[in-house]
Design an enzyme around this catalytic site. Structure first.
Site, PDB file in Angstrom:
ATOM      1  N   ARG A   1      -3.319  -7.035  14.368  1.00 60.64           N
ATOM      2  CA  ARG A   1      -2.343  -6.092  14.931  1.00 60.64           C
ATOM      3  C   ARG A   1      -2.761  -4.674  14.551  1.00 60.64           C
ATOM      4  O   ARG A   1      -3.699  -4.494  13.801  1.00 60.64           O
ATOM      5  CB  ARG A   1      -0.967  -6.373  14.325  1.00 60.64           C
ATOM      6  CG  ARG A   1      -1.040  -6.380  12.812  1.00 60.64           C
ATOM      7  CD  ARG A   1       0.304  -6.401  12.141  1.00 60.64           C
ATOM      8  NE  ARG A   1       0.188  -6.749  10.730  1.00 60.64           N
ATOM      9  CZ  ARG A   1      -0.040  -5.901   9.744  1.00 60.64           C
ATOM     10  NH1 ARG A   1      -0.189  -4.621  10.009  1.00 60.64           N
ATOM     11  NH2 ARG A   1      -0.123  -6.295   8.493  1.00 60.64           N
TER      12      ARG A   1
ATOM     13  N   LYS B   1       0.815  -1.201   0.000  1.00 64.32           N
ATOM     14  CA  LYS B   1       0.000   0.000   0.000  1.00 64.32           C
ATOM     15  C   LYS B   1       0.860   1.267   0.000  1.00 64.32           C
ATOM     16  O   LYS B   1       1.896   1.310   0.646  1.00 64.32           O
ATOM     17  CB  LYS B   1      -0.890   0.018   1.249  1.00 64.32           C
ATOM     18  CG  LYS B   1      -1.839  -1.167   1.320  1.00 64.32           C
ATOM     19  CD  LYS B   1      -2.387  -1.342   2.719  1.00 64.32           C
ATOM     20  CE  LYS B   1      -3.196  -2.628   2.804  1.00 64.32           C
ATOM     21  NZ  LYS B   1      -3.577  -2.936   4.197  1.00 64.32           N
TER      22      LYS B   1
ATOM     23  N   GLU C   1      -8.350 -11.211   4.223  1.00 61.89           N
ATOM     24  CA  GLU C   1      -7.595 -11.660   5.390  1.00 61.89           C
ATOM     25  C   GLU C   1      -7.810 -10.718   6.571  1.00 61.89           C
ATOM     26  O   GLU C   1      -8.342  -9.620   6.426  1.00 61.89           O
ATOM     27  CB  GLU C   1      -6.097 -11.787   5.090  1.00 61.89           C
ATOM     28  CG  GLU C   1      -5.401 -10.466   4.765  1.00 61.89           C
ATOM     29  CD  GLU C   1      -3.909 -10.666   4.466  1.00 61.89           C
ATOM     30  OE1 GLU C   1      -3.559 -11.540   3.666  1.00 61.89           O
ATOM     31  OE2 GLU C   1      -3.094  -9.914   5.043  1.00 61.89           O
TER      32      GLU C   1
END
Lengths: 176, 465
Positions: B300, B246, B296
């Site tokens: 975290r 990204k 997915e």
């Protein structure tokens, strides 16, 4: 990204008691060498004076130690080495730093109250244990990478040390 | 570790098991909460901004991550010896390692993240896909179980159709995946991916999924506590990617179909509840017009979490820490009211003219932008040496504005202000400026293929526009 190399308590116990071979497979060359060196320093300690040559091999684990013929009576380590330091000035300022191989607690002796691995003035050979860094309840030997004389022990017994922190100073030399 | 609310910080001391901008970001929130911080660092990070800001710092190993930031014994030893009660893993490194979380627990340390068993199940991407399908989330046509032989591969691939994507079960975050566009490629790509997965992740398992060429990558931020509350904090569009990494993120996602954002949020909350998730997490989806599919979960904090913070006013790191200490979430879903538009651009130390090769070097000049509604999360400073041992993220430029046009103008202004210089230092800044001016990006209709072709060295450094 999940690489962990920590074993369970059971595995740790097995390692402590288990075969050298199994431990070598688990630890790889670097760790195996550490163990060899630990054994080596034990063998070296059998004689009252430092050997002329010491070698450790990883392959099928081998340790060789050679002592020079006792006639020239090399200076006995403890008391005599200090004198040797005085005599051999040549590499005046050269200093080798034995550094902490990992973060943990530094110990100068095998156990509380025991005789320290080294004292200032002692002669050491490459591979000889000079201390312990305890990390996660594992005792990791700290070994001298070069032969020489101990000029200072800069880390205190029981001191928390970081990776790469200088622990013991050596003046390289001896054992040609 | 449950604590009565009110008096004092949830932990006295937190160890930050990371580096770079995220270590600094976690330390900052800890300071605001009155928590003492310990930062661990490798010899390459001796002079890092996080080390300087932390109350205490422990050098744990050499630059190689395997012997420092990825080496649990050193981190645990540092935590125990400095009296830390909790460990914040940041992102990357050990942040999604259930083993590390378990080791922390065994040493009486609170791992700031979801429970290890939840992490383990979501970390197996093939299993996560199955769990989420069972929880009612839409998934791409694909294989339910990992594929291990060519005999299983071919009929499965025929059923799914081309193009398809071969993914490593243990991969994720854009790593361990390859697209198959022709039948000739199928078997070689499958074999290569199994070999890669075995050597890189230690698990040869791969699974297949249909590949959507022109989809948006949209993810939902969730926040859950140990008392059963699960909130969603809105979505982020992360479609501007290069090689599955990204570059630009924004919230809310522009130009989604009517009701899509709400559907995605509901999927994420249902998915999080189904596995007993706690802490901050992200559910990633592909969106093609009216259709959405789960890809997915990232168990975290994410790199792009600041855009969510900018529109919600919620400090995600603060909530992670509070939740880990057993505290309930301070707000309910109806009190989460995202406002305005936030954008993030990742300024990486990479050379666009050399196929985005990481570009280590010393920062001679480093003047981040400022001004109204601009936040820059960076560990850079003049004199900082960018290490070749770690990822190339140098700074995250984040802006907020009441509406998208103004946010784009603000980002363009901020990027133009950013002064970064030094011997051999190249960054993605100009590429990002190109994206801000790209008509398709400005229209908000872009998909993950926006930057296709910009990897080519001869093709210029930025997309047209």
């Amino acid at each position: 990204m999940t690489e962990t190399r920590v074993e369970s308590a059971d595995e740790q116990r097995a390692v402590e008691l288990g075969s050298l071979e199994a431990e070598m497979t688990r630890l790889g060359a670097e760790g195996a060498m550490e163990i060899l060196c630990r054994s080596l320093s034990g063998v070296v300690g059998l004689a009252p004076f430092p050997p002329a040559r010491a070698s450790a091999r990883f392959g099928c684990a081998s340790i060789e130690v050679e002592w020079a013929s006792p006639e020239p009576a090399p200076a006995a380590p403890a008391a005599g080495a200090a004198a040797a330091v005085e005599e051999e000035e040549p590499e005046a300022e050269e200093r080798h730093e034995v550094r902490a191989p990992l973060v943990g607690t530094f110990y100068r002796a095998q156990e509380p109250g025991a005789k320290p691995f080294v004292e200032v003035g002692d002669a050491v050979v490459a591979g000889q244990q000079v201390g312990i860094v305890e990390a996660m309840k594992l005792m990791n030997p700290v070994v001298a990478e070069v032969s020489g004389w101990v000029t200072d022990v800069v880390a205190g017994d029981g001191e928390r040390v970081e990776f790469g922190q200088p622990l013991v100073f050596l003046r390289p030399g001896g054992q040609e | 570790m449950t604590q009565a609310g009110g008096a004092g910080p949830p932990f006295e001391t937190v160890l930050v098991a990371n580096r770079g901008e995220i270590a600094l970001r976690v330390v900052r929130t800890c300071r605001e909460m009155g928590i003492r911080t310990v930062v661990v660092y490798s010899t390459a990070d001796r002079d890092s901004a996080a080390v300087r800001l932390a109350d205490e710092a422990v050098q744990i190993g050499p630059p190689a991550p395997r012997q420092s930031y990825l080496y649990p014994p050193a981190i645990i030893e540092a935590a125990v010896s400095t009296g830390a009660q909790a460990v914040h893993p940041g992102y990357g490194f050990l942040s999604e390692s259930p083993d590390f979380a378990e080791i922390c627990a065994r040493h009486g340390l609170t791992f700031i993240g979801p429970p290890p068993e939840v992490m383990a199940r979501l970390g197996d991407k093939a299993l996560a896909r199955r769990l989420m399908a069972d929880a009612g989330l839409p998934v791409l046509p694909g294989t339910r179980d990992p594929v291990s032989t060519v005999a299983e591969l071919v009929p499965a691939a025929r059923r799914i159709g081309l193009p398809l994507i071969v993914k490593a079960s243990a991969g994720g975050g854009g790593r361990g995946m390859a697209v198959v566009r022709t039948w000739e490629e199928l078997v070689p790509v499958f074999r290569a991916m199994r070999a890669t997965a075995r050597s890189v992740f230690g698990d040869p398992g791969v699974y297949l999924e249909r590949f959507w060429e022109r989809a948006k990558h949209v993810e939902v931020q969730v926040l859950a506590d140990e008392h059963g509350a699960v909130l969603h904090l809105g979505e982020r569009d992360c479609s501007v990617q290069r090689r599955h990494q990204k570059l630009v993120e924004e919230t809310p996602a522009p130009r989604l179909a009517e009701g899509m954002a709400r559907r995605l949020a509901e999927y994420a909350v249902a998915g999080a509840k189904s596995v007993g998730y706690t802490g901050a997490g992200t559910f990633e989806f592909l969106v093609d017009e009216e259709e959405a599919a789960f890809i997915e979960v990232n168990s975290r904090l994410q790199v792009e979490h600041p855009v969510t913070e900018m529109v919600t006013g919620i400090d995600l790191v603060r909530e992670q820490i509070r939740v880990a200490s057993g505290l309930p979430l301070p707000v309910g879903q109806e009190e989460v009211r995202p406002r305005g538009v936030a954008l993030e651009c990742r300024v990486n130390a990479e050379d666009p003219e050399r196929r985005f090769a990481p570009c280590p070097g010393e920062l001679a000049e480093f003047v981040p932008p400022g001004g109204p509604f601009v936040r820059v999360d960076t560990h850079g400073y003049p004199g900082w040496r960018i290490s070749p041992d770690y990822d190339s993220l140098l700074a995250k430029v984040v802006v907020w504005a009441p509406e998208r046009e103004q946010a784009l103008a603000r980002m363009e202004r901020a990027l133009a202000e950013f002064r970064i210089g030094g011997e051999g230092v190249r960054t993605t800044r100009d590429l990002l400026r190109g994206v801000m001016g790209h008509p398709v990006f400005r229209a908000g209709t872009h998909t993950t293929s926006l930057l296709d072709g910009t990897d080519e060295p001869a093709g210029g450094t930025a997309p047209a526009g």
